[in-house]
Design a protein around this motif. Structure first.
Motif, short mmCIF file in Angstrom:
data_model
loop_
_atom_site.label_atom_id
_atom_site.label_comp_id
_atom_site.label_asym_id
_atom_site.label_seq_id
_atom_site.Cartn_x
_atom_site.Cartn_y
_atom_site.Cartn_z
N THR A 65 -9.70 2.71 6.04
CA THR A 65 -9.30 2.76 7.37
C THR A 65 -7.86 0.99 6.97
OG1 THR A 65 -10.15 0.96 8.44
CG2 THR A 65 -10.20 2.52 9.19
N SER A 66 -7.77 0.92 5.39
CA SER A 66 -6.88 -0.10 5.06
C SER A 66 -6.29 0.43 4.22
CB SER A 66 -7.38 -1.10 4.64
OG SER A 66 -7.11 -1.80 4.23
N LEU A 67 -4.44 0.28 4.19
CA LEU A 67 -3.93 1.05 3.04
C LEU A 67 -4.46 0.15 1.71
CD1 LEU A 67 -2.04 3.73 2.41
CD2 LEU A 67 0.31 2.08 3.03
N ASP A 68 -4.17 -1.26 1.99
CA ASP A 68 -4.29 -2.45 0.65
C ASP A 68 -5.62 -2.33 0.44
OD1 ASP A 68 -2.23 -3.56 1.65
OD2 ASP A 68 -2.62 -4.84 2.67
N ASP A 69 -6.67 -1.82 0.85
CA ASP A 69 -8.01 -1.52 0.14
C ASP A 69 -8.18 -0.80 -0.99
OD1 ASP A 69 -8.78 -3.67 1.32
OD2 ASP A 69 -10.77 -2.50 1.83
#
Length: 261
Positions: free
Chosen positions: A63-67
């Motif tokens: 759910t995290s684009l950064d991850d």
């Protein structure tokens, strides 16, 4: 368009257990280097450590684009390329349709569907730029056949993943990037950890497919990638059910409704 997994670089989400872990192992047995990602960093590390020097681990929340961006950066820094991306994370909300709250729907959609969307945004530019690679999306037979009324958010997102995968195949294959859609039926995994129950769920009504072990599914995925096959089924009886559904949807649904207790 098929890829040789020997020396390929694979990124697998949800690879700390179950199908993702089995696929990571199957890829590594064929010589692939694998970026093992999972929400649980310790599980990811344990799987990567067992890949005979071919694995590297990363914590990743889809759910995290950064991850996901960090996973891409890790793969490129460590291995210099990415050849295969397997989107494998899934959660369930189970219960009667009227009992599952909106926030549960939103959570399942965010993980099961938008997790794939985010992965596409991060990894597809890499695959398209090199003009080669492969994407595997894990859906479900519940995304092909109308039996999952006790898990509607899961069913809806898995239908969406099937449709998304079909459309991606039309778009990506002419550009050198293969697409496979894995539709498991019963698989012995720890997915029960990812289920939230609401109300008193009724048993799903549909075909009884055999339960298979996760390792055999991992081998199925690895073979499907190397053979550039689109639809990967863990239960061959699902193909016959899908043909029956396509031949006459009303008749198929009427049969299931008649058989419902």
């Amino acid at each position: 368009m098929s890829i040789d997994l020997h020396d390929a670089v694979a990124v697998v989400t949800g690879a700390g257990s179950g199908i993702g872990r089995a696929a990571a192992r199957a890829f590594a047995r064929r010589g692939a280097r694998v970026v093992v990602t999972d929400l649980d960093a310790e599980r990811a590390r344990a799987v990567a450590d067992g890949l005979d020097g071919l694995g590297v681990a990363a914590a990743c929340d889809v759910t995290s684009l950064d991850d996901l961006q960090a996973v891409k950066d890790l793969a490129l820094k460590r291995f210099g390329r990415i050849d295969l991306v397997m989107n494998n994370v899934g959660i369930l909300a189970v219960g009667p349709a009227e009992a599952i709250p909106l926030d549960a729907w939103q959570r399942v959609i965010d993980v099961n569907l938008l997790g794939v969307v985010r992965s596409n945004l991060v990894f597809l530019p890499v695959l398209l730029e090199q003009g080669a690679g492969h994407v595997v999306n894990t859906a479900s037979t519940a995304g092909l056949l109308p039996y999952g009324f006790d898990r509607l958010p899961y069913t809806a997102t898995k239908h969406a993943v099937v449709g998304l995968s079909e459309a991606l195949a039309l778009y990506l294959r002419p550009r050198g990037v293969g697409v496979s859609c894995l539709c498991p039926a019963g698989v012995a995994t720890n997915i029960v950890e990812q289920i939230t129950f609401y109300g008193q769920p009724a048993p799903p009504q549909g075909p009884a497919f055999p339960v298979v072990d996760a390792e055999s599914v991992g081998e199925l995925v690895a073979d499907g990638v190397t053979e550039n096959r689109f639809l990967l089924l863990t239960a061959q009886g699902a193909a016959a059910e899908l043909r029956d559904l396509g031949a006459d949807v009303d008749r198929y649904l009427s049969r299931l409704i008649k058989d419902t207790p």
